[in-house]
Design an enzyme around this catalytic site. Structure first.
Site, PDB file in Angstrom:
ATOM      1  N   ASP A 185      -7.635  39.696   3.800  1.00  0.00           N
ATOM      2  CA  ASP A 185      -8.862  39.987   4.538  1.00  0.00           C
ATOM      3  C   ASP A 185      -9.339  41.422   4.343  1.00  0.00           C
ATOM      4  OD1 ASP A 185      -6.475  40.585   5.998  1.00  0.00           O
ATOM      5  OD2 ASP A 185      -7.648  40.888   7.811  1.00  0.00           O
ATOM      6  N   GLU A 196      -4.889  39.947   8.620  1.00  0.00           N
ATOM      7  CA  GLU A 196      -3.927  41.013   8.905  1.00  0.00           C
ATOM      8  C   GLU A 196      -4.566  42.104   9.751  1.00  0.00           C
ATOM      9  OE1 GLU A 196      -1.704  44.508   8.976  1.00  0.00           O
ATOM     10  OE2 GLU A 196      -3.594  44.455   7.869  1.00  0.00           O
ATOM     11  N   GLU A 197      -5.866  42.321   9.560  1.00  0.00           N
ATOM     12  CA  GLU A 197      -6.555  43.428  10.218  1.00  0.00           C
ATOM     13  C   GLU A 197      -6.933  43.099  11.661  1.00  0.00           C
ATOM     14  OE1 GLU A 197      -6.687  46.289   9.061  1.00  0.00           O
ATOM     15  OE2 GLU A 197      -6.639  46.199   6.875  1.00  0.00           O
ATOM     16  N   HIS A 237      -8.981  52.415   5.262  1.00  0.00           N
ATOM     17  CA  HIS A 237      -9.984  52.254   6.316  1.00  0.00           C
ATOM     18  C   HIS A 237     -11.080  53.321   6.230  1.00  0.00           C
ATOM     19  CE1 HIS A 237      -7.618  49.386   9.129  1.00  0.00           C
ATOM     20  NE2 HIS A 237      -7.084  49.358   7.926  1.00  0.00           N
TER      21      HIS A 237
END
Length: 390
Positions: A81, A138-139, A361
């Site tokens: 993702d 996962e995020e 990020h």
């Protein structure tokens, strides 16, 4: 053993896969396009079994070695993702979806594991079974937990599980790992402060100032780390969002706050949760109001098992050389939901260095394609060394 020649020959193909994933980022469990491509590739490679829909949109591929006498099965996990970030990297294959980008390198993780799966399905030079795991969400969506809850470990008899993540700032192609805590638990706190609304200029003495209470709570929470947590342990409490009021001269009735908590020790996690609730409620009472604190446990500590961490470090040395592997890495306070898989089975999580660049990020983050071959070689050698065919 350096990077495998046949894996190096796949580097352009892995880069093409990654660039395609990068152009088409998908969030959390909505990784339908990515998962579909992954499943198609695994079938093309000749995997013995390809199953979709594990943990909603996860994909599992099973590759059996030339021998099966060992009876061993290990899992290799990559995440798929992306993030809700507007990309500013300037790469020619930039995201085609406004507001979304692969800012954490999951496109690279997926490409590396696909490269390893292609090699393993062609050579099968191992005694046992390799299970390649492509995980959604996962995020922040706990996709790892969803896959475990959906029977990932039991359905395929996985005995050990391994994960890998790129890391800007670590020299290119170097590996870092450590036994024990590798990444922190990642939890959320939701706080609602209730006071009594009033005029902020003409009658503050007749109000109970929820803004003042919220400010005092922010300060008081830091005393937990300073005075309740063992100074040789680690904890982070951060209030990251405060909302209350709509105009300049009215004290609002309520204020809502959101924050994150990170710890590296399960006992410290328990302590911090307890103290956050106590300190929040007591501080509000002291100022004449009330507050409710909800502590939401999201990701547990990513805890490497000692034997598997030592083995993973040896495999990394085979790929990168002894001088390029740090097997006593300093834990980081980021979170990672491979933690759920490591609670279910022994295993280890390793970082592979990206070299200099923006951190994960970041809107200008760039994955370094030079590490694709090293990462795929690590996966291959992990299987072949764990389950030698000879």
């Amino acid at each position: 053993m350096p990077i495998l020649n046949s894996i190096a020959a796949l580097s352009d193909e892995m880069a093409a896969w990654r660039h395609d994933f990068h152009e088409h980022p998908e969030l959390l469990y909505e990784v339908h396009r990515t998962a579909g491509i992954v499943a198609d590739r695994l079938r093309e490679f000749g995997c013995d079994e390809v199953v979709t829909g594990i943990g909603r949109t996860g994909v599992v591929g099973v590759i059996r070695g030339r021998k099966s006498a060992s009876g061993k099965t290990i899992g290799l996990r990559a995440d798929m993702d992306a993030l809700p970030i507007e990309e500013t990297s300037g790469v020619p294959y930039t995201s085609k979806t406004p507001g979304l980008m692969h800012a954490c390198g999951h496109d690279g993780h997926t490409a590396m594991l696909l490269g390893a799966a292609k090699y393993l399905a062609e050579t099968r030079n191992f005694d046992g079974t390799a299970v390649v795991i492509f995980q959604p969400a996962e995020e922040g969506g706990a996709g790892g937990k969803a896959m475990v809850d959906d029977g990932l470990m039991t359905r395929w008899g996985i005995q050990e599980v391994y994960g890998m993540h790129n890391m800007p700032g670590i020299p290119e192609g170097h590996f870092e790992i450590s036994p024990g805590a590798m990444l922190a638990s990642a939890d959320a706190i939701h706080i609602k402060v209730t006071g009594k609304g009033g005029h902020g200029g003409a009658g503050p003495h007749r109000a109970v100032d929820s803004i003042l209470i919220a400010s005092q709570i922010v300060n008081a929470l830091q005393s937990i780390v300073a005075r309740n947590v063992d100074p040789l342990k680690s904890a982070v409490i951060s209030i990251c969002s405060i909302h209350g009021g709509t105009t300049f001269n009215v004290i609002p009735e309520t204020v809502e706050m959101l924050g994150t908590v990170r710890t590296l020790d399960p006992d410290i996690r328990d302590l911090v949760e307890k103290r956050i609730i106590e300190v929040t409620e007591a501080t509000a009472r002291a100022y004449g109001g009330s507050a409710e604190a909800i502590y939401e446990r999201k990701y547990p500590v990513t805890m490497n098992h000692a034997a598997q961490a030592a083995f993973a470090a040896d495999v990394a040395r085979d790929v990168a050389g002894n001088e390029r592997v740090n097997d006593r890495a300093t834990p980081l306070m980021g979170g990672e939901d491979l933690a759920f898989m490591l609670e279910a089975r022994p295993g280890a999580f390793v970082f592979i260095g990206m070299g200099p660049g923006n951190e994960c990020h970041h809107p200008a983050y760039r994955f370094n394609d030079n590490i694709l071959s090293a990462g795929a070689s690590y996966w291959v050698k992990l299987v072949e060394k764990s389950m030698p065919a000879n």
